[in-house]
Write a protein that holds these residues in place. Sequence first.
Motif, PDB file in Angstrom:
ATOM      1  N   LYS A  39       1.687  -0.642  -3.404  1.00  0.00           N
ATOM      2  CA  LYS A  39       2.606  -0.989  -2.315  1.00  0.00           C
ATOM      3  C   LYS A  39       1.889  -1.424  -1.040  1.00  0.00           C
ATOM      4  CE  LYS A  39       5.597   2.103  -1.394  1.00  0.00           C
ATOM      5  NZ  LYS A  39       6.399   3.310  -1.204  1.00  0.00           N
TER       6      LYS A  39
ATOM      7  N   PRO B 232       0.276  -3.759   1.250  1.00  0.00           N
ATOM      8  CA  PRO B 232       0.087  -5.204   1.382  1.00  0.00           C
ATOM      9  C   PRO B 232      -1.232  -5.596   2.039  1.00  0.00           C
ATOM     10  CG  PRO B 232       1.604  -4.446   3.062  1.00  0.00           C
ATOM     11  CD  PRO B 232       1.279  -3.255   2.182  1.00  0.00           C
TER      12      PRO B 232
ATOM     13  N   LEU C  94      -4.540  -6.280  -5.721  1.00  0.00           N
ATOM     14  CA  LEU C  94      -3.106  -6.147  -5.983  1.00  0.00           C
ATOM     15  C   LEU C  94      -2.716  -6.871  -7.269  1.00  0.00           C
ATOM     16  CD1 LEU C  94      -1.716  -6.533  -2.365  1.00  0.00           C
ATOM     17  CD2 LEU C  94      -1.751  -4.454  -3.769  1.00  0.00           C
TER      18      LEU C  94
ATOM     19  N   ILE D 114       7.996  -2.828  -4.117  1.00  0.00           N
ATOM     20  CA  ILE D 114       7.200  -3.991  -3.692  1.00  0.00           C
ATOM     21  C   ILE D 114       8.111  -5.047  -3.078  1.00  0.00           C
ATOM     22  CG2 ILE D 114       5.781  -5.917  -4.518  1.00  0.00           C
ATOM     23  CD1 ILE D 114       4.682  -3.905  -6.652  1.00  0.00           C
TER      24      ILE D 114
ATOM     25  N   HIS E 156       4.279  -8.326   1.503  1.00  0.00           N
ATOM     26  CA  HIS E 156       3.478  -8.012   0.312  1.00  0.00           C
ATOM     27  C   HIS E 156       3.230  -9.309  -0.459  1.00  0.00           C
ATOM     28  CE1 HIS E 156       2.169  -6.245  -3.457  1.00  0.00           C
ATOM     29  NE2 HIS E 156       2.098  -5.064  -2.853  1.00  0.00           N
TER      30      HIS E 156
ATOM     31  N   HIS F  69       5.761  -9.878  -3.172  1.00  0.00           N
ATOM     32  CA  HIS F  69       7.169  -9.694  -2.794  1.00  0.00           C
ATOM     33  C   HIS F  69       8.090 -10.605  -3.601  1.00  0.00           C
ATOM     34  CE1 HIS F  69      10.731  -9.490  -0.200  1.00  0.00           C
ATOM     35  NE2 HIS F  69      10.697 -10.812  -0.196  1.00  0.00           N
TER      36      HIS F  69
END
Length: 101
Positions: free
Chosen positions: A5, A7, A14, A36, A42, A45
């Motif tokens: 989670k 960012p 990630l 997310i 993020h 996203h």
Amino acid sequence: MPLVKNPNLPEEVLDVFVTDLMNRDDSTKLPALLEIAKIPNHPHHEEALTDLQIFLDEDYGNDWNRWNTATKAYLKKQAEEEAAADSTTDTPAAPAVPKKK
């Protein structure tokens, strides 16, 4: 979960986390994707929103309460279907082990 989670982690890191997430059970994957998707900055996203739309066959935009309700309903239905399938499956008996003399 806190790492996937975040960012602020490098996008390459990630990417690895999200790729791994997609190999998890829906009960792990969908709530994580929802978390997310709630983070506008993020890097994943949009991907998370798209994945939720595919799994749930809906688009609730930024209505996180509706996404949450739909996710829980989907997982509940999935669990009920799995339980029903398990209860109708005949489990074969274990083979007999011959006694030693």
